[in-house]
Structure formats: C-alpha cells, structure tokens
Design a protein around this motif. Sequence first.
Motif, PDB file in Angstrom:
ATOM      1  N   GLU A 339       0.847  -1.189   0.000  1.00  0.00           N
ATOM      2  CA  GLU A 339       0.000   0.000   0.000  1.00  0.00           C
ATOM      3  C   GLU A 339       0.881   1.237   0.000  1.00  0.00           C
ATOM      4  O   GLU A 339       1.780   1.376   0.840  1.00  0.00           O
ATOM      5  N   ILE A 340       0.625   2.141  -0.935  1.00  0.00           N
ATOM      6  CA  ILE A 340       1.373   3.392  -1.060  1.00  0.00           C
ATOM      7  C   ILE A 340       0.375   4.546  -1.071  1.00  0.00           C
ATOM      8  O   ILE A 340      -0.516   4.580  -1.931  1.00  0.00           O
ATOM      9  N   THR A 341       0.507   5.454  -0.126  1.00  0.00           N
ATOM     10  CA  THR A 341      -0.418   6.590  -0.013  1.00  0.00           C
ATOM     11  C   THR A 341       0.364   7.890  -0.032  1.00  0.00           C
ATOM     12  O   THR A 341       1.559   7.933   0.303  1.00  0.00           O
ATOM     13  N   ASP A 342      -0.317   8.948  -0.429  1.00  0.00           N
ATOM     14  CA  ASP A 342       0.277  10.283  -0.371  1.00  0.00           C
ATOM     15  C   ASP A 342      -0.820  11.298  -0.060  1.00  0.00           C
ATOM     16  O   ASP A 342      -2.018  11.021  -0.221  1.00  0.00           O
ATOM     17  N   ASP A 343      -0.406  12.483   0.405  1.00  0.00           N
ATOM     18  CA  ASP A 343      -1.368  13.538   0.748  1.00  0.00           C
ATOM     19  C   ASP A 343      -1.386  14.622  -0.313  1.00  0.00           C
ATOM     20  O   ASP A 343      -1.607  15.801  -0.009  1.00  0.00           O
ATOM     21  N   GLY A 344      -1.141  14.222  -1.554  1.00  0.00           N
ATOM     22  CA  GLY A 344      -1.057  15.187  -2.635  1.00  0.00           C
ATOM     23  C   GLY A 344      -2.407  15.644  -3.155  1.00  0.00           C
ATOM     24  O   GLY A 344      -3.449  15.454  -2.526  1.00  0.00           O
ATOM     25  N   ARG A 345      -2.377  16.193  -4.367  1.00  0.00           N
ATOM     26  CA  ARG A 345      -3.562  16.833  -4.936  1.00  0.00           C
ATOM     27  C   ARG A 345      -4.603  15.832  -5.415  1.00  0.00           C
ATOM     28  O   ARG A 345      -5.754  16.178  -5.606  1.00  0.00           O
ATOM     29  N   GLY A 346      -4.210  14.539  -5.633  1.00  0.00           N
ATOM     30  CA  GLY A 346      -5.159  13.532  -6.086  1.00  0.00           C
ATOM     31  C   GLY A 346      -5.583  13.737  -7.533  1.00  0.00           C
ATOM     32  O   GLY A 346      -5.169  14.680  -8.212  1.00  0.00           O
ATOM     33  N   PHE A 347      -6.458  12.858  -8.010  1.00  0.00           N
ATOM     34  CA  PHE A 347      -6.934  12.946  -9.389  1.00  0.00           C
ATOM     35  C   PHE A 347      -8.201  12.104  -9.517  1.00  0.00           C
ATOM     36  O   PHE A 347      -8.576  11.348  -8.609  1.00  0.00           O
ATOM     37  N   VAL A 348      -8.865  12.230 -10.652  1.00  0.00           N
ATOM     38  CA  VAL A 348     -10.062  11.436 -10.950  1.00  0.00           C
ATOM     39  C   VAL A 348      -9.603  10.138 -11.600  1.00  0.00           C
ATOM     40  O   VAL A 348      -9.063  10.150 -12.707  1.00  0.00           O
ATOM     41  N   VAL A 349      -9.812   9.045 -10.912  1.00  0.00           N
ATOM     42  CA  VAL A 349      -9.299   7.751 -11.389  1.00  0.00           C
ATOM     43  C   VAL A 349      -9.884   7.393 -12.749  1.00  0.00           C
ATOM     44  O   VAL A 349      -9.181   6.880 -13.629  1.00  0.00           O
ATOM     45  N   GLU A 350     -11.163   7.665 -12.937  1.00  0.00           N
ATOM     46  CA  GLU A 350     -11.822   7.282 -14.198  1.00  0.00           C
ATOM     47  C   GLU A 350     -11.238   8.001 -15.397  1.00  0.00           C
ATOM     48  O   GLU A 350     -11.321   7.517 -16.530  1.00  0.00           O
ATOM     49  N   ASP A 351     -10.634   9.176 -15.155  1.00  0.00           N
ATOM     50  CA  ASP A 351     -10.073   9.947 -16.266  1.00  0.00           C
ATOM     51  C   ASP A 351      -8.604   9.642 -16.503  1.00  0.00           C
ATOM     52  O   ASP A 351      -7.975  10.237 -17.382  1.00  0.00           O
ATOM     53  N   SER A 352      -8.053   8.724 -15.726  1.00  0.00           N
ATOM     54  CA  SER A 352      -6.633   8.423 -15.847  1.00  0.00           C
ATOM     55  C   SER A 352      -6.436   7.223 -16.763  1.00  0.00           C
ATOM     56  O   SER A 352      -6.973   6.147 -16.531  1.00  0.00           O
ATOM     57  N   HIS A 353      -5.671   7.416 -17.820  1.00  0.00           N
ATOM     58  CA  HIS A 353      -5.369   6.332 -18.762  1.00  0.00           C
ATOM     59  C   HIS A 353      -3.864   6.281 -19.030  1.00  0.00           C
ATOM     60  O   HIS A 353      -3.438   6.017 -20.153  1.00  0.00           O
ATOM     61  N   GLY A 354      -3.073   6.551 -18.006  1.00  0.00           N
ATOM     62  CA  GLY A 354      -1.629   6.596 -18.188  1.00  0.00           C
ATOM     63  C   GLY A 354      -1.029   5.221 -18.402  1.00  0.00           C
ATOM     64  O   GLY A 354      -1.573   4.197 -17.966  1.00  0.00           O
ATOM     65  N   PHE A 355       0.108   5.193 -19.064  1.00  0.00           N
ATOM     66  CA  PHE A 355       0.812   3.939 -19.325  1.00  0.00           C
ATOM     67  C   PHE A 355       1.297   3.295 -18.041  1.00  0.00           C
ATOM     68  O   PHE A 355       1.337   2.078 -17.913  1.00  0.00           O
ATOM     69  N   GLY A 356       1.678   4.142 -17.054  1.00  0.00           N
ATOM     70  CA  GLY A 356       2.238   3.614 -15.823  1.00  0.00           C
ATOM     71  C   GLY A 356       1.266   2.741 -15.051  1.00  0.00           C
ATOM     72  O   GLY A 356       1.596   1.612 -14.665  1.00  0.00           O
ATOM     73  N   LEU A 357       0.052   3.243 -14.795  1.00  0.00           N
ATOM     74  CA  LEU A 357      -0.932   2.450 -14.050  1.00  0.00           C
ATOM     75  C   LEU A 357      -1.327   1.198 -14.827  1.00  0.00           C
ATOM     76  O   LEU A 357      -1.466   0.116 -14.240  1.00  0.00           O
ATOM     77  N   ASP A 358      -1.530   1.340 -16.125  1.00  0.00           N
ATOM     78  CA  ASP A 358      -1.881   0.164 -16.933  1.00  0.00           C
ATOM     79  C   ASP A 358      -0.748  -0.860 -16.902  1.00  0.00           C
ATOM     80  O   ASP A 358      -0.992  -2.073 -16.829  1.00  0.00           O
TER      81      ASP A 358
END
Length: 395
Positions: A339-358
């Motif tokens: 588990e990796i967490t951060d207190d950053g700005r966050g994002f909308v998961v549904e709008d994320s299509h980056g190569f890294g997560l995939d």
Amino acid sequence: MIQRPRRGDPFWIWVLHGWEAFSWALIALVTLVTMLGGTPVSRKLVLLALMAVLGLCYALVRRNPGHPVFGPSRYLCVLVVVLGVVSWLGDGLGVFYFVTLAHFIVFADRPRDAILFSGLGALGITVGGSVRAGGQAHVFLTNTGSSLGVWAVAVLMAVLTPRALAQRDERAALRAELKSTRLELAEVHQRQGAAEERERLAREIHDTLAQGFASIIVLAEAARSQLAVDVDRSAQQLQSIEQTARENLAEARVLVGAAPSSGVAAGSLAATLRRTLDRFTEDTGLTVTAELADIACDQPTRIALLRCTQESLANIRKHAAATTVGVVLARQPGCAELEITDDGRGFVVEDSHGFGLDGMRRRLAEFGGGLTVTSSVGDGTRILATIPLNDRPQV
C-alpha cells in the motif's frame, strides 16, 4: 487417367492399381500356359505378338500419359482389339477381359469412357469367341451372358472409383486446409509473442530507464538552481544523478541481454524497498513513513512489487505535489499487499489512462495479482497492489 496411388488414398484406389499391376502377372501366366499347350504354332505366334504389342503400348502410356499422339484412350482402343483377337485365337482366352478389367478404369479419363471402353471390350470377346465357334447362336448367347456379367463388374468399378477419388481429394483439401491453418496459427502466435515482448520491453523501459532519466532531469534542474546557494546540496544532487545514471546503465544492459539477471540486487523484499525509499527521500526531501514486513518471495515477485513501488513514487514526484508518503508492505493469507499513499492533490481515477498504471496492472496480472487505485481531487491517492505468494522458492 488415374495417377499412381499416394499415401492417404482410399483403400479402393490401392486395390484398383494393385489389380492393374497384378494383371500382367496373370497375362504372362496365361500366355505361358497357352504357349506350352496344344494350340497351333501359328496362333501361338499371333498371341505372343499381340501380348508384345499390348505390353509395348502399356509401357508407352505409363511412361508418357500426356503424349499428344498415343494417349490412354488409344491404349484402350488397342486393348479392345487385342481382346477380340485373343478370344478368337483359342477357347478360354476370353479370361483376358476379366484380367485386364482394371485397365479400363485406370486409363479412362471419365467414368463414362470407362463404361464405354469396357463395354466394347465385352463386345470384342463375345464376337471373337462366337466367330471362333462358327457363329452358333447358343455359343453367342452364352458368351454374351458371361461378358455382360463381367461388364457389370466394370460398371460398378467405374461408379465407385470417382467416389473414392472425391474422397481422396476431399481429404487432401482438408489436409491442405489444416496445414494452412496451422501455419496461420503459428504466424498469429509469433506476432502475438512479438507484441507481448514489445509490450514487456516498453513496460520495463518505462519502469526503469524512463523513470531514471526523469529523476536525472529533476535532480539536474535542482542542482543547477542551487549551485550558487547551497553547494553541499548541489553536490549531493550531483551524486544522486551519477548513481541514477549508473543504475540506468545497468538496466539498459539487462534489457539488451548483456546481463543474465534482472538488474535488481539480491536481498529481501523489505530491504530492496527500503533502499528505494531512502533514495526517494534523498532526492525529493519528502517525508516517507514505511512499515515493511520481512516477506520471503521469489525474484520475479520481488521485481514486480519493486516496479510498482518505483512507478508509484515516480507519479508522486511528478504529479502529486505531496509532502508525506506512506508505504506499507504486509503479508496476508496467501498474498502480499503493498500500500502506497500520499497527501497530494489527487486525481479522478476514471479519467486516468496513463501507461504507468496500466503497466502496473498488467505486470501484477501476470502473477494473478491486482491493483486498486483510490483517489479524488484534493484528497491524495492510495495505491494497493496485491500479488499471490505460492510458496515458490526464494531466489
């Protein structure tokens, strides 16, 4: 004309050609018996000459069936004439008709031709035998009945042979189709393998070289901006640049096959992650809290979790604008959880299509694991990676 049988041909085709080949042994036997019998010498010589002519014609057709002058149909005409003359030469020589019956089927171009020529052969031995007997009516009727009986066999053979040939051609077509399908399947597998290998290399490059170069750029910019203000800090950043470049060089050698291992130093998973987090803290100055259980696992599992950690930290560095990062490695029944967490700005998961997560999802899926991403704008991000532990031997 039916070609010589090949392996895989129906049994009937082999029988037909076997009959044709064996007929010459019978012809030689009948000729020999006749020559040794009481037949007049003149007729013996005629019989011997006829058999020689028939054998010569047979050899010519077999040697060159497509000859423009003397082809299979001409041979059948010679065969009909020979049968008629032979049946006139002596009693019982009409057996040559039955002996050579397969020739009418093998050398005919169509079933209709086989029926026609075999019928002419039946007519030839009937007339020849009747003329030899003086044209008596009862002899003619007897010869006609026996000839029709043998001709009926020829008709049956002419009908069965196209079906056998069609079956052979159908099997040949199926074999060719199967071979073509296998070749196409092999090409598909080859293309699929190449695509998977390209995808694997792209993922490895993204997770290693690309991230390393991104770190080098960030560190170089920071060192340049602080060179006149904080020399010690700039020197530390330059050292980090050198270390990152060396690691990238090692990873590049691995990717091109110059090194036999994965490029990841041996050791426990917790120790490997701890080194990665220390480098991240040193390079970014962010606060990192870590709870890393000492989990024994094999090298591929350790590499997969390490790559997920590196990708998550790279995303935090580039996008999150976080101040605190938390990393928890724990063993659950049958699996490991990262588990990796951060207190950053966050994002909308549904709008994320980056190569890294995939890439992380695909990498974990190869081991039967999964990736869960939880985030919303302004509330930070939580990455949860799970991977089964199948008690594989530790490497």
